[in-house]
Design an enzyme around this catalytic site. Structure first.
Site, mmCIF file in Angstrom:
data_model
loop_
_atom_site.group_PDB
_atom_site.id
_atom_site.type_symbol
_atom_site.label_atom_id
_atom_site.label_comp_id
_atom_site.label_asym_id
_atom_site.label_seq_id
_atom_site.Cartn_x
_atom_site.Cartn_y
_atom_site.Cartn_z
ATOM 1 C CG ASP A 43 -61.332 -67.905 78.765
ATOM 2 O OD1 ASP A 43 -60.007 -68.427 79.306
ATOM 3 O OD2 ASP A 43 -62.168 -67.023 80.196
ATOM 4 C CE1 TYR A 48 -63.413 -66.505 85.520
ATOM 5 C CE2 TYR A 48 -64.097 -66.576 83.450
ATOM 6 C CZ TYR A 48 -62.771 -66.104 84.243
ATOM 7 O OH TYR A 48 -61.960 -65.933 84.217
ATOM 8 C CE LYS A 73 -59.381 -68.473 82.305
ATOM 9 N NZ LYS A 73 -60.742 -68.420 81.769
ATOM 10 C CG HIS A 106 -58.594 -68.396 87.326
ATOM 11 N ND1 HIS A 106 -60.108 -69.279 87.243
ATOM 12 C CD2 HIS A 106 -58.335 -67.474 87.245
ATOM 13 C CE1 HIS A 106 -60.439 -67.220 86.847
ATOM 14 N NE2 HIS A 106 -59.321 -66.986 87.002
#
Length: 116
Positions: A43, A48, A73, A106
């Site tokens: 994930d 990120y 996401k 997200h």
């Protein structure tokens, strides 16, 4: 690893490895370690900033792409339709994979940014 069947019939590993807050320069090595440990579900998210490193680890693992379940996401600033299409294409380019198993919004908790 135990799998669960999603409503669309797709099998998904019940346990996954999230790569939130793993520095870019360590992500590929850590994902490789997770693969060696037996993880097959990973994930990440555009926010990120390590999608590229995850994709590199998957491609260089020596395993078939089909053996993994990859999730990324869409970040909140890209919730508008055209922005979402562009963001998805960018995530796919960074991941360098042929397909994505799951694409999530997200923080999907309402229209706090004021989009209609």
């Amino acid at each position: 690893m135990k799998n669960v069947r999603l409503n669309n019939g797709v099998m998904m590993p019940a346990i996954g490895f999230g790569i939130f807050q793993i520095p870019e320069n360590e992500t590929e090595r850590i994902v490789n370690d997770a693969i060696e440990t037996g993880y097959r579900k990973f994930d990440t998210a555009a926010s990120y900033f390590n999608e590229e490193q995850l994709g590199n680890a998957i491609r260089h693992s020596g395993m078939k792409r089909e053996e993994f379940f990859i999730t990324t996401k869409l970040w909140v600033q890209d919730y508008e339709y055209d922005d979402a299409l562009r963001a998805f294409d960018l995530s796919m380019k960074k991941l360098g994979l042929d397909y994505l198993d799951l694409y999530l919004m997200h923080k999907p908790y309402g229209n706090y940014r004021g989009y209609s």
